[in-house]
Design an enzyme around this catalytic site. Structure first.
Site, PDB file in Angstrom:
ATOM      1  N   CYS A  25       0.844  -1.199   0.000  1.00 53.53           N
ATOM      2  CA  CYS A  25       0.000   0.000   0.000  1.00 53.53           C
ATOM      3  C   CYS A  25       0.884   1.256   0.000  1.00 53.53           C
ATOM      4  O   CYS A  25       1.441   1.604  -1.041  1.00 53.53           O
ATOM      5  CB  CYS A  25      -0.965  -0.055   1.169  1.00 53.53           C
ATOM      6  SG  CYS A  25      -2.415   0.951   0.877  1.00 53.53           S
TER       7      CYS A  25
ATOM      8  N   HIS B   1      -3.456  -5.000   0.531  1.00 53.57           N
ATOM      9  CA  HIS B   1      -2.736  -5.555   1.681  1.00 53.57           C
ATOM     10  C   HIS B   1      -2.779  -7.084   1.645  1.00 53.57           C
ATOM     11  O   HIS B   1      -3.653  -7.687   2.271  1.00 53.57           O
ATOM     12  CB  HIS B   1      -3.378  -5.069   2.987  1.00 53.57           C
ATOM     13  CG  HIS B   1      -3.180  -3.609   3.226  1.00 53.57           C
ATOM     14  ND1 HIS B   1      -2.100  -3.117   3.907  1.00 53.57           N
ATOM     15  CD2 HIS B   1      -3.925  -2.540   2.856  1.00 53.57           C
ATOM     16  CE1 HIS B   1      -2.185  -1.795   3.962  1.00 53.57           C
ATOM     17  NE2 HIS B   1      -3.283  -1.414   3.333  1.00 53.57           N
TER      18      HIS B   1
ATOM     19  N   GLU C 126      -1.114  -9.136   3.183  1.00 57.40           N
ATOM     20  CA  GLU C 126      -0.845  -9.745   4.497  1.00 57.40           C
ATOM     21  C   GLU C 126      -2.107 -10.241   5.189  1.00 57.40           C
ATOM     22  O   GLU C 126      -2.050 -11.160   6.008  1.00 57.40           O
ATOM     23  CB  GLU C 126      -0.084  -8.770   5.408  1.00 57.40           C
ATOM     24  CG  GLU C 126      -0.830  -7.509   5.840  1.00 57.40           C
ATOM     25  CD  GLU C 126      -0.659  -6.320   4.890  1.00 57.40           C
ATOM     26  OE1 GLU C 126      -0.380  -6.534   3.696  1.00 57.40           O
ATOM     27  OE2 GLU C 126      -0.833  -5.170   5.349  1.00 57.40           O
TER      28      GLU C 126
HETATM   29  N1  GLN Z   1      -1.882   6.633   3.050  1.00 53.12           N
HETATM   30  C1  GLN Z   1      -1.986   5.910   1.837  1.00 53.12           C
HETATM   31  C2  GLN Z   1      -3.375   6.023   1.223  1.00 53.12           C
HETATM   32  O1  GLN Z   1      -4.291   6.428   1.862  1.00 53.12           O
HETATM   33  C3  GLN Z   1      -1.635   4.454   2.053  1.00 53.12           C
HETATM   34  C4  GLN Z   1      -2.633   3.722   2.903  1.00 53.12           C
HETATM   35  C5  GLN Z   1      -2.120   2.427   3.423  1.00 53.12           C
HETATM   36  O2  GLN Z   1      -0.928   2.161   3.405  1.00 53.12           O
HETATM   37  N2  GLN Z   1      -3.015   1.607   3.949  1.00 53.12           N
HETATM   38  O3  GLN Z   1      -3.561   5.681   0.079  1.00 53.12           O
END
Ligand code: GLN
Length: 547
Positions: free
Chosen positions: A383, A509, A511
């Site tokens: 992300c 994600h 994970e």
């Molecule tokens: N802050 C970034 C976004 O909002 C990444 C979010 C995250 O890593 N979950 O896109």
């Protein structure tokens, strides 16, 4: 059959592993052929942990339906290998918001709204939704906090009422406590457990089983004593000694016959003989001495490892399958900004930049991405980690440092990561990101497609920003491959670098979908690349513990 409920309360102190215990019970019951689900009742007033600092709460665990939940739901899903939904995490905030909303609409026809029955009815309604929405036959409900907390009283009162609502044969109460060890006399003490059970009784709940957690082995005279003083059967006092291998907990429970005892209490018969062979092999493999792979995780909450719970677990799952043991170098991103801790980075065989929000430490993470790219060290960006890999590469190919995500610099002339159009104008911070499962189409022949061995996947998301398509062409010309995209091709889901052993970032994600016995393919590919790069011998093909 009527839905059966097992309620887990905690006594003496917090952090004794109530979540893991509940998850392990779920596994033990699933192994006997029952459909199970787990629900966590969290006493805090936040509506969900989505807006809470990871320092306060640890990681926010995201479900298929996009619910932002407590990290215990991760334990439940991983252990039992189930998919839960948003009704499986209830907070005081949700309960009050619902009841007050109804009151404002006039639904209570002028009545006085009280904790009993209005709040407790809403709690009970939410508990009943679990079986309805998941089809579970046995619902395990864990109450957050410790008995004696003011905040958890309405939850405990609801559980008390459920025994008369649903009947004794359909409800069981398990109290998880802690036995402190007194060094001077070299003994474990049961008194706090007695007090805690006393407290629970004063609320009207008599536990059917006590799980006595401790750091050292619990002798029989002690469990006998707990049985006597706390009025539970001897075989319903379950000693549970701390283990560094979480996957061992269900096996330890199994040895005590705790699952059988609960089934008996609930008038259920095992549907099948549990088969622990694959799980046992997995635990044995975990315990073996193995070559070590070092992975650096660069984040801003690294002092609290719980803030990256699922990432660490996914790395462990992948390492285990590859027959290597995981060593983590936790690096504070702000340290890298000051040029500190470079040795920890240089020592590592692979670098992970996990998800995150806000600008603190961002340049440190970009430094780490730069280091990984230029030194050809395997890199996995999750992300935010993918977004920063894009920023770092942009600074290189566009030849300017003025490349950024608009999350960190709203006026950057090169906004390579930008707010998703549907996020513009969003003011509420809670539950408004792009959340939950979305499909991702993979480009054949890429690292991603080769890892997944398929052409489309569904992964869990939690973000507001995205790759700015305006820059796709120039990035592609310089060797970035957009190996995963949304089916309409509009959103970059996975980016990877062509001329690098493994530099890959995901907008989602992965994970959250890794399981101890079924590690996530991207994590396996990453750890494998780290082993290859460092010349660490690994198991090829990886172990399969999923039979
Ligand atoms: N802050 C970034 C976004 O909002 C990444 C979010 C995250 O890593 N979950 O896109």
């Amino acid at each position: 059959m009527a839905t059966k409920y097992i309620f887990f309360t905690g006594g003496v102190v917090s952090s004794v592993g109530k979540g893991v215990t509940a998850a392990a019970f779920g596994k033990v019951l699933k192994e006997r052929g029952f459909r199970v689900a787990v629900q966590k009742l969290d006493p805090y007033i936040n509506v969900d942990p989505g807006t809470m600092s990871p320092y306060q709460h640890g990681e926010v665990y995201v479900l298929d339906d996009g619910a932002e939940t407590d990290l215990d739901l991760g334990h439940y899903e991983r252990f039992i290998d189930i998919r839960l939904n948003r009704v499986c995490n209830v907070t005081t905030g949700q309960v009050y918001a619902e009841v007050i909303g109804k009151e404002r609409r006039g639904d209570f026809l002028g009545g006085t709204i009280q904790v009993i029955p209005h709040i407790t009815n809403e709690i009970k309604r939410r508990i009943s939704l679990v079986a309805k929405t998941t089809g579970a036959e046995i619902v395990l409900v864990e109450v957050g906090g410790t008995v004696g907390d003011i905040e958890s009283l309405p939850f405990l009162e609801s559980l008390r009422q459920l025994r008369s609502d649903l009947g004794r044969d359909n409800t069981a109460y398990v109290h998880v406590t802690w036995l402190p060890y007194i060094g001077a006399t070299e003994e474990l003490k049961t008194k706090p457990t007695q007090h805690s059970v006393h407290e629970l009784r004063s609320i009207g709940i008599s536990p059917d089983m006590i799980v006595a957690r401790s750091d050292t082995p619990v002798e029989e005279d002690l469990t006998d004593k707990i049985a006597l003083f706390c009025d539970v059967e001897k075989r319903a006092v379950i000693p549970m000694v701390t283990t560094p291998v979480l996957a061992e907990v269900p096996l330890m429970l199994e040895e005590t016959h705790a699952g059988e005892y609960l089934l008996e209490r609930l008038h259920l018969e095992s549907r099948k003989q549990p088969d622990w062979s694959a799980w046992k092999r997995m635990v044995e493999e975990t315990r073996k001495d193995k070559p070590e792979v070092t992975i650096a995780l660069v984040g801003k909450y690294v002092e609290l490892h719980d803030a990256y719970m699922s990432v660490r677990e996914a790395l462990k799952h992948a390492s285990l399958a590859l027959g290597v043991s995981l060593h983590m170098n936790w690096i504070l991103s702000t340290d890298l900004e000051k040029g500190k801790c470079m040795d920890l980075l240089e020592e590592a065989d692979g670098v992970v930049i996990p998800g995150g929000f806000g600008s603190r430490g961002i340049e440190g993470k970009i430094n780490a991405a730069h280091y990984a790219r230029t030194n050809r060290v395997p890199y996995l960006g999750l992300c935010l980690g993918m977004q920063l890999m894009v920023v770092e590469f942009g600074r290189e190919i566009l030849g300017t440092d003025k490349v950024n995500s608009t999350e960190f610099d709203q006026t950057t002339p090169n906004p390579v990561i930008a707010l998703m159009p549907e996020q513009e104008g969003v003011i509420d911070m809670g539950g408004t990101m792009r959340l939950g499962l979305y499909p991702c189409v993979l480009q054949p022949g890429t690292i991603a497609a080769n890892a997944y061995k398929t052409d489309e996947v569904q992964e869990r998301h939690r973000h507001r920003f995205e790759f700015n398509n305006h820059y796709r062409q120039v990035y592609a010309e310089h060797g970035m491959i957009f190996s995963g995209q949304s089916p309409d091709g509009r959103l970059v889901e996975i980016a990877e670098l062509k001329d690098h052993p493994f530099m890959l970032g995901t907008q989602f994600h992965p994970e959250f979908l890794s399981r101890p016995n079924r590690p996530h393919p991207l994590f396996v590919a990453f750890v494998r690349a780290a082993c290859e790069k460092a010349g660490i011998p690994f198991q090829d093909p990886p172990f399969d513990f999923d039979e």
